[in-house]
Write a protein that holds these residues in place. Structure first.
Motif, PDB file in Angstrom:
ATOM      1  N   TYR A 135     -11.376   0.982   8.989  1.00  0.00           N
ATOM      2  CA  TYR A 135     -12.178   2.606   8.998  1.00  0.00           C
ATOM      3  C   TYR A 135     -13.305   2.871   9.664  1.00  0.00           C
ATOM      4  N   GLU A 178     -15.655   6.020  11.501  1.00  0.00           N
ATOM      5  CA  GLU A 178     -16.120   7.873  11.163  1.00  0.00           C
ATOM      6  C   GLU A 178     -16.238   7.576  12.626  1.00  0.00           C
ATOM      7  N   VAL A 212       0.529   8.147  11.903  1.00  0.00           N
ATOM      8  CA  VAL A 212      -0.906   8.271  10.528  1.00  0.00           C
ATOM      9  C   VAL A 212      -0.349   7.075   9.988  1.00  0.00           C
ATOM     10  N   TYR A 250      -8.154   2.635   0.262  1.00  0.00           N
ATOM     11  CA  TYR A 250      -9.514   2.236   0.447  1.00  0.00           C
ATOM     12  C   TYR A 250     -10.729   2.114  -1.351  1.00  0.00           C
ATOM     13  N   ALA A 255      -4.778   7.336   1.655  1.00  0.00           N
ATOM     14  CA  ALA A 255      -5.552   8.579   2.675  1.00  0.00           C
ATOM     15  C   ALA A 255      -4.739   8.331   3.775  1.00  0.00           C
ATOM     16  N   THR A 297      -5.131   8.132   7.936  1.00  0.00           N
ATOM     17  CA  THR A 297      -5.996   8.571   8.785  1.00  0.00           C
ATOM     18  C   THR A 297      -5.484   8.030   9.929  1.00  0.00           C
ATOM     19  N   ASP A 298      -5.769   8.793  11.156  1.00  0.00           N
ATOM     20  CA  ASP A 298      -5.919   8.245  12.208  1.00  0.00           C
ATOM     21  C   ASP A 298      -6.037   6.779  13.110  1.00  0.00           C
ATOM     22  N   ASP A 345      -8.392   5.567  14.359  1.00  0.00           N
ATOM     23  CA  ASP A 345     -10.269   5.543  13.616  1.00  0.00           C
ATOM     24  C   ASP A 345     -10.037   3.973  12.896  1.00  0.00           C
ATOM     25  N   LEU A 346      -9.183   3.307  13.420  1.00  0.00           N
ATOM     26  CA  LEU A 346      -8.666   1.613  12.575  1.00  0.00           C
ATOM     27  C   LEU A 346      -8.769   0.885  13.246  1.00  0.00           C
TER      28      LEU A 346
END
Length: 72
Positions: free
Chosen positions: A15, A17, A38, A43, A50, A52-53, A56-57
């Motif tokens: 991930y 940011e 998603v 983590y 969680a 997560t888009d 973003d990965l």
């Protein structure tokens, strides 16, 4: 950005940011599931995942994560 399939469940992801600034968060996790919007990633030593888009990965290169954690 990742585009996971069922075969990717259990793979390590990174991930990152969003943004380009010092101290930007970079964290490794494990893909536990996903839907059409998603990915769900566990983590650290957490018990839950969680949302997560995908954007973003990226797929993990474990040596890169260790280098970042050691200040490299």
């Amino acid at each position: 950005m990742i585009q996971p399939t069922q075969a990717d469940i259990g793979r390590h992801v990174i991930y990152r940011e969003r943004g380009d600034f010092p101290g930007r968060k970079v964290e490794e996790g494990v893909l536990t599931s996903f839907n059409n919007r998603v990915a769900f990633v566990r983590y650290g030593i957490g018990y839950t995942s969680a949302a997560t888009d995908f954007a973003d990965l990226e797929w993990s290169n474990t040596s890169e994560v260790k280098s970042k954690q050691m200040g490299g």
